[in-house]
Design a protein around this motif. Structure first.
Motif, mmCIF file in Angstrom:
data_model
loop_
_atom_site.group_PDB
_atom_site.id
_atom_site.type_symbol
_atom_site.label_atom_id
_atom_site.label_comp_id
_atom_site.label_asym_id
_atom_site.label_seq_id
_atom_site.Cartn_x
_atom_site.Cartn_y
_atom_site.Cartn_z
ATOM 1 N N SER A 63 0.917 -1.053 -0.055
ATOM 2 C CA SER A 63 0.045 0.130 0.014
ATOM 3 C C SER A 63 0.883 1.172 0.035
ATOM 4 C CB SER A 63 -0.797 -0.001 1.159
ATOM 5 O OG SER A 63 -1.684 1.159 1.304
ATOM 6 N N THR B 30 -5.168 8.910 -0.909
ATOM 7 C CA THR B 30 -4.850 8.032 -2.020
ATOM 8 C C THR B 30 -4.496 6.659 -1.073
ATOM 9 O OG1 THR B 30 -4.082 9.676 -3.426
ATOM 10 C CG2 THR B 30 -3.639 7.451 -3.955
ATOM 11 N N TRP C 98 -7.504 4.502 -0.292
ATOM 12 C CA TRP C 98 -8.177 4.012 -1.098
ATOM 13 C C TRP C 98 -7.092 2.826 -1.913
ATOM 14 C CZ3 TRP C 98 -12.959 3.942 -2.250
ATOM 15 C CH2 TRP C 98 -13.744 5.285 -1.503
ATOM 16 N N SER C 99 -5.825 2.885 -1.709
ATOM 17 C CA SER C 99 -5.030 2.000 -2.299
ATOM 18 C C SER C 99 -4.952 0.889 -1.213
ATOM 19 C CB SER C 99 -3.453 2.761 -2.116
ATOM 20 O OG SER C 99 -3.122 3.546 -3.294
ATOM 21 N N LEU D 61 -7.591 -0.176 0.405
ATOM 22 C CA LEU D 61 -8.691 -0.797 0.328
ATOM 23 C C LEU D 61 -8.735 -2.070 -0.938
ATOM 24 C CD1 LEU D 61 -12.023 -1.189 0.920
ATOM 25 C CD2 LEU D 61 -12.155 0.772 -0.516
ATOM 26 N N PHE D 62 -8.328 -1.099 -2.095
ATOM 27 C CA PHE D 62 -8.148 -1.793 -3.408
ATOM 28 C C PHE D 62 -7.184 -3.008 -3.145
ATOM 29 C CE2 PHE D 62 -5.469 -2.486 -7.111
ATOM 30 C CZ PHE D 62 -6.368 -3.031 -7.967
ATOM 31 N N LEU D 63 -5.815 -3.138 -2.495
ATOM 32 C CA LEU D 63 -5.049 -4.082 -2.268
ATOM 33 C C LEU D 63 -5.735 -5.125 -1.427
ATOM 34 C CD1 LEU D 63 -1.724 -2.195 -2.224
ATOM 35 C CD2 LEU D 63 -2.694 -3.506 -4.015
ATOM 36 N N ALA E 117 -8.912 -5.736 -0.975
ATOM 37 C CA ALA E 117 -10.148 -6.286 -1.474
ATOM 38 C C ALA E 117 -9.454 -7.202 -2.609
ATOM 39 C CB ALA E 117 -11.009 -5.380 -2.243
ATOM 40 N N SER E 118 -8.454 -6.792 -3.265
ATOM 41 C CA SER E 118 -7.807 -7.736 -4.290
ATOM 42 C C SER E 118 -7.316 -9.206 -3.588
ATOM 43 C CB SER E 118 -6.835 -7.141 -4.849
ATOM 44 O OG SER E 118 -7.008 -5.820 -5.887
#
Length: 117
Positions: A15, A73, A76-77, A79-81, A83-84
């Motif tokens: 992240s 950012t 959000w990074s 969260l994205f990582l 979730a991925s």
């Protein structure tokens, strides 16, 4: 979902690196350019300073604020990582590991520069 300490460390370093990649690195200027305007000024020492100003508009302004804020950012990074990794672990794990290694390398390089200077 429970995660191990190692998974947390990898997610944190990944992240960190992804956030810096998006907010600061030159290779991602194309992501920031539609939402931020680059301004160059000379400081009192004669050195050139470059900074970004958020462009006007509802959508451009929103994404400009997001892309100019390291903390925003970063959330959000992360969260994205996460979730991925949660939904697509087999695909995300190599990407996370690469970002984590790059993040750790960046931290080591920064520490080395501070020790040398």
């Amino acid at each position: 979902m429970d995660i191990t300490s190692m998974e947390l460390l990898i997610l944190a370093l990944a992240s960190f690196r992804l956030t810096r990649l998006i907010v600061f690195d030159k290779i991602t200027v194309f992501l920031r350019k539609p939402f931020l305007e680059e301004v160059e000024e000379t400081d009192e020492n004669g050195e050139m300073e470059v900074y970004w100003i958020v462009k006007e508009g509802r959508v451009r302004g929103f994404f400009g604020e997001l892309l100019s804020c390291y903390w925003c950012t970063g959330v959000w990074s992360a969260l994205f990582l996460y979730a991925s990794y949660y939904f697509y672990a087999s695909f995300a794990a190599p990407v996370l590991l690469i970002l984590a290694v790059a993040g750790l390398a960046a931290i080591i390089e920064t520490l080395m520069q501070k020790l040398i200077d």
